[in-house]
Design a protein around this motif. Structure first.
Motif, PDB file in Angstrom:
ATOM      1  N   LYS A 201       0.816  -1.216   0.000  1.00 40.81           N
ATOM      2  CA  LYS A 201       0.000   0.000   0.000  1.00 40.81           C
ATOM      3  C   LYS A 201       0.849   1.265   0.000  1.00 40.81           C
ATOM      4  O   LYS A 201       0.648   2.162  -0.823  1.00 40.81           O
ATOM      5  N   TRP A 202       1.798   1.342   0.924  1.00 40.97           N
ATOM      6  CA  TRP A 202       2.539   2.583   1.123  1.00 40.97           C
ATOM      7  C   TRP A 202       3.873   2.624   0.384  1.00 40.97           C
ATOM      8  O   TRP A 202       4.484   3.683   0.273  1.00 40.97           O
ATOM      9  N   LYS A 203       4.367   1.449  -0.076  1.00 42.34           N
ATOM     10  CA  LYS A 203       5.638   1.338  -0.797  1.00 42.34           C
ATOM     11  C   LYS A 203       6.852   1.621   0.083  1.00 42.34           C
ATOM     12  O   LYS A 203       7.982   1.672  -0.396  1.00 42.34           O
ATOM     13  N   VAL A 204       6.638   1.835   1.343  1.00 43.32           N
ATOM     14  CA  VAL A 204       7.705   1.976   2.342  1.00 43.32           C
ATOM     15  C   VAL A 204       7.287   1.175   3.577  1.00 43.32           C
ATOM     16  O   VAL A 204       6.098   1.020   3.839  1.00 43.32           O
ATOM     17  N   ASN A 205       8.266   0.659   4.316  1.00 47.14           N
ATOM     18  CA  ASN A 205       7.896  -0.185   5.455  1.00 47.14           C
ATOM     19  C   ASN A 205       8.641   0.125   6.736  1.00 47.14           C
ATOM     20  O   ASN A 205       8.574  -0.634   7.704  1.00 47.14           O
ATOM     21  N   ALA A 206       9.386   1.239   6.752  1.00 45.65           N
ATOM     22  CA  ALA A 206      10.209   1.514   7.929  1.00 45.65           C
ATOM     23  C   ALA A 206      10.343   3.017   8.160  1.00 45.65           C
ATOM     24  O   ALA A 206      10.120   3.828   7.262  1.00 45.65           O
ATOM     25  N   GLY A 207      10.718   3.348   9.379  1.00 39.29           N
ATOM     26  CA  GLY A 207      11.081   4.718   9.725  1.00 39.29           C
ATOM     27  C   GLY A 207      12.554   4.743  10.097  1.00 39.29           C
ATOM     28  O   GLY A 207      13.033   3.852  10.807  1.00 39.29           O
ATOM     29  N   SER A 208      13.287   5.737   9.622  1.00 41.09           N
ATOM     30  CA  SER A 208      14.727   5.821   9.853  1.00 41.09           C
ATOM     31  C   SER A 208      15.071   7.210  10.378  1.00 41.09           C
ATOM     32  O   SER A 208      14.587   8.227   9.850  1.00 41.09           O
ATOM     33  N   TYR A 209      15.942   7.258  11.393  1.00 37.47           N
ATOM     34  CA  TYR A 209      16.195   8.516  12.112  1.00 37.47           C
ATOM     35  C   TYR A 209      17.673   8.647  12.483  1.00 37.47           C
ATOM     36  O   TYR A 209      18.444   7.706  12.361  1.00 37.47           O
ATOM     37  N   GLY A 210      18.037   9.818  12.963  1.00 40.77           N
ATOM     38  CA  GLY A 210      19.411  10.066  13.379  1.00 40.77           C
ATOM     39  C   GLY A 210      20.322  10.237  12.184  1.00 40.77           C
ATOM     40  O   GLY A 210      19.911  10.757  11.136  1.00 40.77           O
ATOM     41  N   ILE A 211      21.564   9.753  12.284  1.00 38.10           N
ATOM     42  CA  ILE A 211      22.516   9.960  11.188  1.00 38.10           C
ATOM     43  C   ILE A 211      22.145   9.147   9.957  1.00 38.10           C
ATOM     44  O   ILE A 211      22.678   9.385   8.878  1.00 38.10           O
ATOM     45  N   LEU A 212      21.231   8.190  10.115  1.00 33.22           N
ATOM     46  CA  LEU A 212      20.825   7.375   8.974  1.00 33.22           C
ATOM     47  C   LEU A 212      19.851   8.095   8.056  1.00 33.22           C
ATOM     48  O   LEU A 212      19.670   7.696   6.905  1.00 33.22           O
ATOM     49  N   ASN A 213      19.216   9.139   8.557  1.00 30.33           N
ATOM     50  CA  ASN A 213      18.230   9.848   7.740  1.00 30.33           C
ATOM     51  C   ASN A 213      18.104  11.282   8.236  1.00 30.33           C
ATOM     52  O   ASN A 213      17.494  11.538   9.274  1.00 30.33           O
ATOM     53  N   THR A 214      18.676  12.197   7.503  1.00 30.97           N
ATOM     54  CA  THR A 214      18.634  13.612   7.891  1.00 30.97           C
ATOM     55  C   THR A 214      17.600  14.397   7.088  1.00 30.97           C
ATOM     56  O   THR A 214      17.550  15.616   7.163  1.00 30.97           O
ATOM     57  N   THR A 215      16.752  13.682   6.342  1.00 29.76           N
ATOM     58  CA  THR A 215      15.700  14.352   5.579  1.00 29.76           C
ATOM     59  C   THR A 215      14.484  14.589   6.475  1.00 29.76           C
ATOM     60  O   THR A 215      14.409  14.080   7.594  1.00 29.76           O
ATOM     61  N   LYS A 216      13.522  15.326   5.961  1.00 32.68           N
ATOM     62  CA  LYS A 216      12.295  15.574   6.718  1.00 32.68           C
ATOM     63  C   LYS A 216      11.311  14.417   6.623  1.00 32.68           C
ATOM     64  O   LYS A 216      10.332  14.371   7.379  1.00 32.68           O
ATOM     65  N   ASN A 217      11.559  13.502   5.694  1.00 34.35           N
ATOM     66  CA  ASN A 217      10.695  12.332   5.522  1.00 34.35           C
ATOM     67  C   ASN A 217      11.363  11.118   6.162  1.00 34.35           C
ATOM     68  O   ASN A 217      12.378  10.631   5.653  1.00 34.35           O
ATOM     69  N   PRO A 218      10.819  10.577   7.247  1.00 36.36           N
ATOM     70  CA  PRO A 218      11.491   9.466   7.928  1.00 36.36           C
ATOM     71  C   PRO A 218      11.281   8.110   7.272  1.00 36.36           C
ATOM     72  O   PRO A 218      11.956   7.144   7.624  1.00 36.36           O
ATOM     73  N   TYR A 219      10.375   8.030   6.297  1.00 37.16           N
ATOM     74  CA  TYR A 219       9.945   6.719   5.821  1.00 37.16           C
ATOM     75  C   TYR A 219      10.805   6.201   4.666  1.00 37.16           C
ATOM     76  O   TYR A 219      11.081   6.915   3.697  1.00 37.16           O
ATOM     77  N   VAL A 220      11.210   4.920   4.787  1.00 38.46           N
ATOM     78  CA  VAL A 220      12.078   4.277   3.807  1.00 38.46           C
ATOM     79  C   VAL A 220      11.597   2.845   3.579  1.00 38.46           C
ATOM     80  O   VAL A 220      10.794   2.318   4.347  1.00 38.46           O
TER      81      VAL A 220
END
Length: 295
Positions: free
Chosen positions: A104-123
């Motif tokens: 449905k969403w084409k993403v299945n995880a949330g990523s934070y900290g140094i792994l994801n500095t974008t405003k969209n946490p979903y990967v």
């Protein structure tokens, strides 16, 4: 169109080397969790571990131990309805919870900290240099924590929800999950396992308490080197149970999602567990020091 671009268009996951060695640096502290991380806890974990000195108030010896974490960079990943079993699985539906693209969403995880500095946490796990955990016939733990890829100085696991029924009905499977986890984790990696935060209702929390007892007993029975922390305690349950402001709500004010505490609740939850969590960190870093002396 070059080969790398073609593979991306076709949806074929790239290996870590294809993805670009210069694009990825392992966090010093890695938190792995389930959908609670994606839906509220992720930023709270980042804040807690980025500020260990302030949160844990170390004495001189403990401060020296914290230095073993290097710069103490923090990466946090929460993958939908995953469990300890999902990260242990070599194939099948359990591993698919980590590696299959969400229909449905084409993403299945949330990523934070140094792994994801974008405003969209979903990967989507399996896509991109930082999320290559999906090798064939290989548990995600082993694929992630292989040499020269993810090499955290401290691993924190935060799971419960999706394993609740299994661990209640078949406590022996909790023992198996811990034993397989021990085989899949690097033997010298400090590790902490904590169960996730309480939900909104007493009914939810009663089942989770029972499951928590099964996995707590499994860690004790196996003599696991990982520290165990109970996320459900009288104190943490009192913070969430019946507290509407700690959960996403409908326009009417009724709780829409009773399973995933929001960011405010996550901060309070970690604050309530601060003592146990800090002590576990010191214990793990002390064990690492002892192991080095033995070698």
């Amino acid at each position: 169109m070059n080969v790398k671009t073609l593979l991306t268009v076709l949806g074929i996951g790239l290996s870590a080397s294809w993805a670009g060695a210069g694009e990825f640096k392992s966090p010093d502290i890695l938190v792995l969790g389930d959908s609670q991380v994606s839906f509220g806890s992720g930023p709270a974990y980042v804040s807690f571990f980025e500020n260990l000195k302030e949160n844990c108030q170390p004495n001189k010896r403990q401060a020296r131990q914290l230095k073993k974490l290097g710069e103490a960079s923090v990466g946090v990943i929460g993958v939908r309805s995953t469990s300890l079993h999902s990260w242990n699985a070599k194939s099948g539906k359990a591993k698919g919870m980590i590696c299959d693209v969400d229909p449905k969403w084409k993403v299945n995880a949330g990523s934070y900290g140094i792994l994801n500095t974008t405003k969209n946490p979903y990967v989507q796990i399996g896509q991109g240099a930082k999320y290559q955990f999906c090798q064939k016939n290989t548990p995600a733990f082993k694929a992630m924590l292989r040499p020269n890829y993810y090499e955290p100085k401290l691993l924190i696991m935060a799971f419960l929800g999706n394993s609740t029924g299994t661990w209640i009905d078949e406590p022996a499977k909790a023992v198996t999950d811990v034993k397989v986890m021990e085989k899949n984790l690097p033997p010298d990696m400090p590790c902490i396992f904590m169960t996730t935060a309480p939900g909104y209702s007493e009914k939810i929390n009663a089942r989770r308490r029972a499951a928590q007892e099964s996995i707590r007993a499994a860690f004790a029975k196996t003599g696991s080197r990982c520290s165990f922390i109970s996320g459900l305690t009288p104190k943490t349950e009192a913070l969430n149970e019946g507290v509407k402001s700690h959960f996403r709500r409908k326009q009417s004010g009724a709780v829409r999602d009773p399973y995933h505490p929001n960011k405010k609740a996550a901060r309070k939850h970690l604050g309530a567990l601060r003592g146990e969590l800090c002590n576990a960190i010191y214990d793990q870093l002390s064990d690492m020091e002892t192991a080095a002396l033995v070698e």
